[in-house]
Scaffold this motif. Structure first.
Motif, short mmCIF file in Angstrom:
data_model
loop_
_atom_site.label_atom_id
_atom_site.label_comp_id
_atom_site.label_asym_id
_atom_site.label_seq_id
_atom_site.Cartn_x
_atom_site.Cartn_y
_atom_site.Cartn_z
N ASN A 1 12.60 -8.94 58.99
CA ASN A 1 13.96 -9.06 58.45
C ASN A 1 14.52 -7.70 58.04
N VAL A 2 13.69 -6.91 57.38
CA VAL A 2 14.12 -5.58 56.94
C VAL A 2 14.35 -4.68 58.16
N MET A 3 13.47 -4.78 59.15
CA MET A 3 13.63 -3.97 60.36
C MET A 3 14.94 -4.31 61.07
N LYS A 4 15.27 -5.58 61.16
CA LYS A 4 16.48 -5.99 61.87
C LYS A 4 17.73 -5.49 61.15
N ALA A 5 17.76 -5.67 59.84
CA ALA A 5 18.92 -5.22 59.07
C ALA A 5 19.03 -3.69 59.08
N SER A 6 17.90 -3.02 59.06
CA SER A 6 17.90 -1.55 58.98
C SER A 6 18.24 -0.88 60.30
N THR A 7 17.85 -1.49 61.41
CA THR A 7 18.13 -0.88 62.71
C THR A 7 19.53 -1.20 63.22
N ALA A 8 20.24 -2.09 62.54
CA ALA A 8 21.63 -2.39 62.93
C ALA A 8 22.47 -1.13 62.97
N ILE A 9 22.21 -0.22 62.06
CA ILE A 9 23.00 1.02 62.02
C ILE A 9 22.81 1.86 63.28
N GLU A 10 21.64 1.77 63.91
CA GLU A 10 21.42 2.55 65.13
C GLU A 10 22.25 1.98 66.28
N LEU A 11 22.43 0.67 66.31
CA LEU A 11 23.32 0.07 67.31
C LEU A 11 24.74 0.58 67.11
N LEU A 12 25.18 0.58 65.86
CA LEU A 12 26.55 1.03 65.58
C LEU A 12 26.72 2.52 65.86
#
Length: 290
Positions: free
Chosen positions: A62-73
């Protein structure tokens, strides 16, 4: 505590594994994955994950998914920034830019897909609802028309104009600093820190972001295309406002050292306020080598 190199490996692996299931068109998938998986330093999600670790949080799915969202953006912003209508760049991370490989239309859609998927990932996880909401609002503000997008607009309008140092700082705070400020703040949101601590985290990210932009400006002058993974010496030819252009190389280096000094002061304030060890931030501050 994972080091930056280990975090990058985890981030790379997570992005590679998670993205395909959320994209439902083969060419679009290829275009989106091409830019995300092209490399990159992964500094933004690594700052979030490092901050989570400092406060004792676990780097679960869960933390990985929320944290890597910024790399997509962040990757969306690079794809759009490279487009013919913007900077018209041919090279990014040492490879042809997305529009050079897939065409401007598909590249635009790849950026659109990554932008929207970033917000999907902030909420498509099992973190508490209030954490999801706070992250989503913070990222929307940092990346939107009062943040990164506003900075890009100022950058376009600033061409062929001579900005003052204060105007240049403001432009770069929005264009680069706001997203890096969010990256550090996000770790505080995920671990439920108080407002004073979150403000200090955001300050550190903003100061790191200013240093990052000054360094990028300097490397456009003194670096090589191989070092940067993109064309260099473009800023001056396109009459962009930069720190070396305004202050000269020595003046820009002085501003870089000043920004790093402020970041180190904030790092110490975080130690004093929370009692946690923030030496893990040193590896990020060591990024700036002239």
């Amino acid at each position: 505590m994972l080091e930056l190199k280990e975090l990058k490996e985890q981030i790379d692996q997570f992005l590679e594994q998670q993205m395909p299931s959320d994209i439902d068109q083969p060419t679009l998938a290829s275009s989106m994955e091409y830019s995300v998986n092209a490399g990159g330093k992964r500094l933004r999600p690594a700052l979030t994950l490092t901050t989570v670790q400092i406060f004792g949080g676990q780097l679960n799915q869960n933390v990985m998914k929320a944290s890597t969202a910024i790399e997509l953006l962040h990757t969306y912003s690079l794809i759009h920034d490279d487009l013919p209508a913007m900077d018209n760049d041919d090279l990014r991370r040492g490879k042809p830019t997305n529009h050079k490989k897939f065409g401007a239309g598909m590249a635009t859609l790849a950026g659109d897909g990554l932008l929207t998927m970033a917000f999907q990932w902030l909420t498509d996880n099992q973190l508490p609802t209030e954490t999801q909401a706070e992250l989503t609002l913070a990222l929307a503000k940092a990346a939107g028309p009062a943040g990164m997008v506003a900075g890009q607009a100022r950058d376009i309008e600033g061409e062929h104009q001579n900005l003052t140092l204060e105007q240049l700082r403001y432009l770069h705070r929005q264009k680069t600093g706001d997203l890096l400020s969010y990256a550090v703040l996000a770790g505080g949101i995920i671990t439920k820190q108080d407002s004073t601590t979150k403000n200090l985290l955001a300050d550190f990210g903003a100061q790191f972001g200013l240093a990052f932009q000054i360094y990028d400006d300097l490397m456009d002058v003194v670096g090589t295309a191989k070092q940067m993974g993109k064309a260099v010496h473009k800023d001056a030819s396109e009459h962009k406002n930069t720190y070396p252009g305004l202050l000269g190389i020595q003046g820009a280096e002085e501003q870089l050292h000043l920004a790093l000094k402020q970041a180190k002061k904030t790092q110490k304030k975080l130690v004093d306020k929370t009692g946690h060890d923030f030496s893990a931030y040193d590896q990020f501050l060591a990024y700036f080598k002239l």
